[in-house]
Design a protein around this motif. Structure first.
Motif, short mmCIF file in Angstrom:
data_model
loop_
_atom_site.label_atom_id
_atom_site.label_comp_id
_atom_site.label_asym_id
_atom_site.label_seq_id
_atom_site.Cartn_x
_atom_site.Cartn_y
_atom_site.Cartn_z
N VAL A 1 -34.54 -42.27 -32.66
CA VAL A 1 -34.21 -41.83 -34.15
C VAL A 1 -34.22 -40.35 -34.41
O VAL A 1 -33.13 -39.83 -34.88
N LEU A 2 -35.06 -39.67 -33.70
CA LEU A 2 -35.38 -38.18 -33.99
C LEU A 2 -34.22 -37.64 -33.02
O LEU A 2 -33.69 -36.57 -33.41
N CYS A 3 -34.03 -38.23 -31.78
CA CYS A 3 -32.79 -37.55 -31.03
C CYS A 3 -31.53 -37.62 -31.84
O CYS A 3 -30.53 -36.78 -31.75
N VAL A 4 -31.36 -38.72 -32.61
CA VAL A 4 -30.10 -38.92 -33.30
C VAL A 4 -29.93 -37.78 -34.53
O VAL A 4 -29.08 -36.94 -34.67
N VAL A 5 -31.00 -37.58 -35.09
CA VAL A 5 -31.19 -37.02 -36.17
C VAL A 5 -30.85 -35.36 -35.83
O VAL A 5 -30.14 -34.59 -36.36
N PHE A 6 -31.40 -34.98 -34.58
CA PHE A 6 -31.63 -33.77 -34.32
C PHE A 6 -29.87 -33.40 -33.33
O PHE A 6 -29.80 -32.23 -32.83
N GLY A 7 -29.26 -34.36 -33.39
CA GLY A 7 -27.86 -34.18 -32.58
C GLY A 7 -27.78 -34.10 -31.17
O GLY A 7 -27.02 -33.73 -30.62
N ILE A 8 -29.24 -34.64 -30.56
CA ILE A 8 -29.09 -34.56 -29.27
C ILE A 8 -28.81 -35.75 -28.51
O ILE A 8 -29.05 -36.05 -27.20
N TYR A 9 -28.84 -36.94 -29.30
CA TYR A 9 -28.72 -38.38 -28.72
C TYR A 9 -27.67 -38.23 -27.61
O TYR A 9 -27.79 -38.95 -26.50
N GLN A 10 -26.63 -37.97 -28.16
CA GLN A 10 -25.33 -38.39 -27.24
C GLN A 10 -25.38 -37.37 -25.91
O GLN A 10 -24.98 -38.06 -25.00
N PRO A 11 -25.76 -36.07 -25.94
CA PRO A 11 -25.92 -35.46 -24.63
C PRO A 11 -26.79 -36.02 -23.74
O PRO A 11 -26.58 -36.07 -22.50
N VAL A 12 -28.13 -36.25 -24.28
CA VAL A 12 -29.07 -37.28 -23.43
C VAL A 12 -28.43 -38.26 -22.85
O VAL A 12 -28.69 -38.71 -21.65
N MET A 13 -27.85 -39.28 -23.65
CA MET A 13 -27.22 -40.33 -23.21
C MET A 13 -26.13 -40.25 -22.11
O MET A 13 -26.09 -40.82 -21.05
N GLU A 14 -25.41 -39.11 -22.25
CA GLU A 14 -24.50 -38.77 -21.34
C GLU A 14 -24.87 -38.50 -19.84
O GLU A 14 -24.46 -38.82 -18.80
N LEU A 15 -26.03 -37.67 -19.94
CA LEU A 15 -26.87 -37.11 -18.83
C LEU A 15 -27.54 -38.55 -18.03
O LEU A 15 -27.47 -38.51 -16.92
N LEU A 16 -28.02 -39.48 -18.85
CA LEU A 16 -28.83 -40.56 -18.30
C LEU A 16 -27.53 -41.58 -17.59
O LEU A 16 -27.64 -42.15 -16.60
#
Length: 278
Positions: free
Chosen positions: A38-53
Motif C-alpha cells: 500500500v505504501l509503495c503505491v502511495v509513495f509512487g514507487i510501486y510501478q518501478p519496483v514491479m517493473e524491476l521484479l
C-alpha cells in the motif's frame, strides 16, 4: 515510452525523503493490518519496483531505474528490523492512536493516487473497477478478521507465509499480517524470522520468490496495457485496506487527533512529492 515511467519524477525527491519512505514501508510490512505494498503505491514507487521484479535484466541495462530505489531499500530494511521494534511497543501501549496515525498518513495521500489514476484520462468503467476492488477487499479482509482458525506451523505453512508476504507487496491492500493472524501463523512466523530459524526462513523465502516470479510479470503487463483501470482498482484496494485497520470501536479524542494529524501530514507529503513533477 513505457507507461511505468510516468512516476519517475517521484524518484527525484531527496534521498532522505526516500529513505524515510522506506522506513514506513518496512514498518508497514510487519505491523498488523498494514501492507507495505500500500505504501509503495502511495509513495509512487510501486510501478518501478514491479517493473524491476518483472525484468531483472534492467539491473544491468537501466541503472537509472534502480539506483533511486536504493535509499528506499535501505530504509525498508531499517524499518523492518529496527524501528518496527520501537513502534511495536507503541502499538502495544497505545494501539489506537498509533494505528490511526499510520492510517491517516495513507488516507492523506488518496487524492494523489486518484490524481495519478486519472492522469491518462478516465472512463466510467475505471470507477467501476475502483468500487469493485473496494468492495471485494472490504469483504475479504473483514471475513478474515471474523474467522477463527488454528493451525500448527510447519514447513508447508511457512512456505504459505512467504507467499502471503510477497502478495502484500504485489497486491497492495493485502497485508500479510491480516492474512496470517486469523490462521494463528503471524506470531510464530515473526518469531522464527527474528531468531533466524532455518526451518522458517528457507520455506518462506522460497514461497516469496516463486510468488514474485509468477505474478510480477502479470501485474507489470497489466499496468502497461490497462493503466487507468488498474490504477483505479489499486486505489480502491488501498482505501479499503486502510479503512479496515482503523479502530472505530476504540476511537478516543486522542486517536481522532492522531488520525486527523496523519491525514494532514500525508496530504502535505503528497504535495511535497508533487513539487518534483516535471
Amino acid at each position: 515510452m513505457n507507461p511505468l515511467r510516468k512516476d519517475d519524477h517521484k524518484m527525484n525527491s531527496p534521498w532522505w525523503m526516500r529513505f524515510g519512505q522506506g522506513l514506513l514501508i518496512g514498518l508497514g510490512a510487519v505491523l498488523p493490518g498494514i501492507s507495505g505494498g500500500v505504501l509503495c503505491v502511495v509513495f509512487g514507487i510501486y510501478q518501478p519496483v514491479m517493473e524491476l521484479l518483472a525484468n531483472p535484466r534492467l539491473l544491468f541495462s537501466r541503472p537509472a531505474l534502480w539506483k533511486p530505489l536504493l535509499p528506499v531499500f535501505f530504509g525498508g530494511v531499517c524499518g523492518f528490523l529496527g524501528v518496527a521494534r520501537v513502534l511495536s511497543v507503541l502499538l502495544d501501549k497505545y494501539p489506537a492512536p498509533s494505528v490511526c496515525l499510520f492510517a491517516g498518513l495513507i488516507l492523506g495521500m488518496i487524492p494523489g493516487l486518484l490524481r495519478d489514476a486519472g492522469s491518462r484520462g478516465s472512463h466510467p468503467r475505471d470507477w467501476t473497477c475502483l468500487w469493485a476492488a473496494f468492495i471485494v477487499t472490504i469483504l475479504l479482509l473483514t471475513g478474515l478478521q471474523l474467522a477463527r482458525i488454528t493451525i500448527v506451523p510447519n514447513w508447508f505453512w511457512y512456505f504459505f507465509c512467504g507467499i502471503c508476504a510477497a502478495l502484500s507487496i504485489i497486491a497492495p491492500g493485502l497485508s500479510f499480517s491480516t492474512l496470517l493472524m486469523p490462521l494463528g501463523l503471524y506470531v510464530p512466523f515473526l518469531a522464527g524470522l527474528s531468531s533466524f530459524q532455518a526451518g522458517t526462513i528457507l520455506p518462506s523465502v522460497l514461497g516469496a520468490l516463486l510468488t514474485v516470479i509468477l505474478l510480477s510479470r502479470v501485474v507489470n503487463h497489466l499496468f502497461e496495457t490497462k493503466y487507468s483501470p488498474a490504477m483505479h482498482a489499486m486505489t480502491g484496494l488501498v482505501l479499503a485496506a486502510t479503512l479496515v485497520i482503523i479502530p472505530f470501536g476504540q476511537m478516543s479524542l486522542i486517536a481522532l487527533l492522531f488520525l486527523a494529524g496523519g491525514i494532514l501530514a500525508g496530504y502535505e507529503m503528497d504535495r511535497y512529492n508533487a513539487r518534483y513533477a516535471v
